[in-house]
Each structure stands twice: as structure tokens, then as C-alpha cells.
Write a protein that holds these residues in place. Sequence first.
Motif, mmCIF file in Angstrom:
data_model
loop_
_atom_site.group_PDB
_atom_site.id
_atom_site.type_symbol
_atom_site.label_atom_id
_atom_site.label_comp_id
_atom_site.label_asym_id
_atom_site.label_seq_id
_atom_site.Cartn_x
_atom_site.Cartn_y
_atom_site.Cartn_z
ATOM 1 N N SER A 121 0.804 -1.222 0.000
ATOM 2 C CA SER A 121 0.000 0.000 0.000
ATOM 3 C C SER A 121 0.840 1.277 0.000
ATOM 4 O O SER A 121 0.295 2.360 -0.151
ATOM 5 C CB SER A 121 -0.942 0.009 1.208
ATOM 6 O OG SER A 121 -0.184 -0.023 2.405
ATOM 7 N N GLY A 122 2.147 1.158 0.137
ATOM 8 C CA GLY A 122 2.991 2.347 0.158
ATOM 9 C C GLY A 122 3.186 2.934 -1.231
ATOM 10 O O GLY A 122 2.914 2.296 -2.244
ATOM 11 N N ASN A 123 3.667 4.163 -1.260
ATOM 12 C CA ASN A 123 3.871 4.851 -2.528
ATOM 13 C C ASN A 123 5.156 4.439 -3.237
ATOM 14 O O ASN A 123 5.279 4.625 -4.439
ATOM 15 C CB ASN A 123 3.888 6.361 -2.317
ATOM 16 C CG ASN A 123 2.525 6.892 -1.952
ATOM 17 O OD1 ASN A 123 1.511 6.313 -2.313
ATOM 18 N ND2 ASN A 123 2.497 7.981 -1.218
ATOM 19 N N THR A 124 6.134 3.919 -2.498
ATOM 20 C CA THR A 124 7.415 3.594 -3.125
ATOM 21 C C THR A 124 7.907 2.182 -2.832
ATOM 22 O O THR A 124 8.381 1.502 -3.720
ATOM 23 C CB THR A 124 8.515 4.585 -2.692
ATOM 24 O OG1 THR A 124 8.620 4.568 -1.270
ATOM 25 C CG2 THR A 124 8.223 5.991 -3.161
ATOM 26 N N VAL A 125 7.808 1.746 -1.608
ATOM 27 C CA VAL A 125 8.412 0.488 -1.172
ATOM 28 C C VAL A 125 7.495 -0.697 -1.478
ATOM 29 O O VAL A 125 6.276 -0.602 -1.351
ATOM 30 C CB VAL A 125 8.713 0.538 0.345
ATOM 31 C CG1 VAL A 125 9.244 -0.790 0.859
ATOM 32 C CG2 VAL A 125 9.702 1.654 0.647
ATOM 33 N N ARG A 126 8.129 -1.815 -1.876
ATOM 34 C CA ARG A 126 7.431 -3.092 -2.015
ATOM 35 C C ARG A 126 8.356 -4.158 -1.437
ATOM 36 O O ARG A 126 9.572 -4.002 -1.421
ATOM 37 C CB ARG A 126 7.137 -3.444 -3.478
ATOM 38 C CG ARG A 126 6.161 -2.516 -4.163
ATOM 39 C CD ARG A 126 4.733 -2.738 -3.666
ATOM 40 N NE ARG A 126 3.788 -1.915 -4.366
ATOM 41 C CZ ARG A 126 3.456 -0.670 -4.030
ATOM 42 N NH1 ARG A 126 4.030 -0.097 -2.994
ATOM 43 N NH2 ARG A 126 2.561 -0.001 -4.707
ATOM 44 N N ALA A 127 7.773 -5.260 -0.996
ATOM 45 C CA ALA A 127 8.585 -6.310 -0.385
ATOM 46 C C ALA A 127 8.067 -7.689 -0.779
ATOM 47 O O ALA A 127 6.912 -7.858 -1.182
ATOM 48 C CB ALA A 127 8.583 -6.163 1.135
#
Length: 125
Positions: free
Chosen positions: A93-99
Motif C-alpha cells: 500500500s505504500g507509494n514507493t516500497v514493495r517487499a
Amino acid sequence: MARTIQEVDAIIAHADDWRGTTLARLREIVLAADPGLTEDVKWRKPSRPEGVPVWSSGGIVCIGEMLKNAVRLTFPKGALLADPNSLFNARLSGNTVRAIDVPEGGELREDALTALVLEAIKRNG
């Protein structure tokens, strides 16, 4: 460089369960993607004095962490990366980070992960 490799080795060895094995395998895949990647340990703090492994090329490519129920590979610019194999399954749901969270017994899709690492390197370049 040798010191950093030993520090990451120590982080992996500290977990004497599946998480250490999984992080070691993720590390191999990430480092094999591009010989120009550098490995470092960052963000030492009282709750995690050993720090976390970080792989970089023109900026941070990804970060490895052992959580209680998963090993997480975090891509700081993940939202900008194409993920045709749907590897990202955390921090969506973040604007930049994915994991990518890999649970015990989770599948490591080496080719897809390698492609994602290469795209993150390209994005940094």
C-alpha cells in the motif's frame, strides 16, 4: 569488503533455523544477478545490533530481513518496478516500497527474482 561479507555471514548464522537458510539463498540469488552489486550492513540499533544486509548498485537495490514468520526482501523503489511474476506480497500500500515475504517452506522463484533485481539496478542507474 571482507569484513562486510563476514558480518552478513554472522547475521545469517545467528538464525539457526529456516530463516538463516532462506536469507542465505536470497543473498546468493541477489548477488548472482549482477557482479557489480555491493553488499553492506546498515541500520544497527539496540533492537537489532547486528544490522541488516543491504545490496546496492547506484543506490539501494534491496534489503534482507529475518522476521518472526518470514524472510523479507524489501525493494525501496519497488512501486516503480514491473512485477509481472507477482513476487511482491508485502508492503503493497505504500507509494514507493514493495517487499517479498518468504515464509517457511516458501517457493523461491530464482529467475523472476533475478529479473526483479536487475530491473531495480536499472531503475537506480
